[in-house]
Design an enzyme around this catalytic site. Sequence first.
Site, PDB file in Angstrom:
ATOM      1  N   CYS A 114       0.808  -1.223   0.000  1.00 17.68           N
ATOM      2  CA  CYS A 114       0.000   0.000   0.000  1.00 17.68           C
ATOM      3  C   CYS A 114       0.841   1.274   0.000  1.00 17.68           C
ATOM      4  O   CYS A 114       0.341   2.352  -0.318  1.00 17.68           O
ATOM      5  CB  CYS A 114      -0.958   0.006   1.186  1.00 17.68           C
ATOM      6  SG  CYS A 114      -2.170  -1.329   1.140  1.00 17.68           S
ATOM      7  N   HIS A 251      -3.228   7.518   2.059  1.00 15.92           N
ATOM      8  CA  HIS A 251      -3.616   6.210   1.541  1.00 15.92           C
ATOM      9  C   HIS A 251      -5.007   5.897   2.056  1.00 15.92           C
ATOM     10  O   HIS A 251      -5.294   6.029   3.256  1.00 15.92           O
ATOM     11  CB  HIS A 251      -2.618   5.150   2.007  1.00 15.92           C
ATOM     12  CG  HIS A 251      -3.083   3.753   1.796  1.00 15.92           C
ATOM     13  ND1 HIS A 251      -3.574   3.307   0.583  1.00 15.92           N
ATOM     14  CD2 HIS A 251      -3.156   2.691   2.650  1.00 15.92           C
ATOM     15  CE1 HIS A 251      -3.912   2.040   0.704  1.00 15.92           C
ATOM     16  NE2 HIS A 251      -3.672   1.641   1.939  1.00 15.92           N
ATOM     17  N   ASN A 281      -9.958   0.122  -0.429  1.00 15.39           N
ATOM     18  CA  ASN A 281      -8.497   0.172  -0.365  1.00 15.39           C
ATOM     19  C   ASN A 281      -7.946  -0.407  -1.667  1.00 15.39           C
ATOM     20  O   ASN A 281      -8.007  -1.608  -1.890  1.00 15.39           O
ATOM     21  CB  ASN A 281      -8.005  -0.630   0.843  1.00 15.39           C
ATOM     22  CG  ASN A 281      -6.493  -0.613   1.005  1.00 15.39           C
ATOM     23  OD1 ASN A 281      -5.768  -0.213   0.106  1.00 15.39           O
ATOM     24  ND2 ASN A 281      -6.025  -1.065   2.157  1.00 15.39           N
TER      25      ASN A 281
END
Length: 324
Positions: A114, A251, A281
């Site tokens: 990520c 993020h 996500n």
Amino acid sequence: MTIRSVVLGCGSYLPQRVVTNAELASRIETSDDWIVQRTGIRERHVAAEGEFTSHLAINAARAALAAADVDPQSIDLIVLGTSTPDNTFPATAVAVQDGLGIHHGAAFDLQAVCSGFVYALATADNFLRSGSFKRALVIGAETFSRILDWNDRTTCVLFGDGAGALVLDAQRQDGTSADRGVLTTHLRSDGRHKAKLYVDGGPSSTQTVGHLRMEGREVFKHAVGMITDVIVDAFEATGLSAETIDWFVPHQANKRIIDASAHKLHIAPEKVVLTVDRHGNTSAASIPLALDVAVKDGRIKKGDVVLLEAMGGGFTWGSALVRW
């Protein structure tokens, strides 16, 4: 005078198929309320059969090149952040390079889960500032739907597919925090946490792709502290602060983590760009996707200071400050 990596344009791409919480609730033991309360996610996009990470990345790159109004042939560096490549090798970045009709320069993948886009941005920035390359495509692209266990309600509700890209151009600036471009980047990792968020497969270990596994409470416990520490590093390096930045583009993992991080740093809620509700996500794609949303809706404008941060498996984490 110093060389800065100036953002010329951004773009993104999302697969057509949208999977809502209600659809997931019809398949597994969960509910829209349960997902929204714990994550802030309402829907996510899922790649079609035969739609690969490279396809998403190429579409996002084309959009970024169009927004920047530059010839693809002017690109001499492509850095692609992804944990879901088309193949073990070659790098998905070379498929993107070929798909764009670029047959010169360098292209490679970078894997920091990520944190992948922040790592890719920092890598491209350092190459441009060194004079090795002149113009870069920095891409985050993922098809996490391919590595999810769709029977695990603690993980399958969290992730989505997508891609986002920036065009960076090496330009001479004054060398102050008033410059346009990437002002500072800070990267961190700590492998002691590698078993808290991982995929249980790989060519060397199991010869299979595997599925994503996560200790959610452990990730949440570490996330806010790690994120805020690396952002403080960015503020100290530039003399900027929560008060002087214009936008915070984190993020998009979980709304509770984002809210807690912003609160700890005293970043005003109206400065936070949130897209986790519509994208889920998307790992390395989440920051450039959110950037593109905020640019297209008119929030992020030329001259604005934008703070980026991410944390991912490993753990890896990082921050960047960019003057648009």
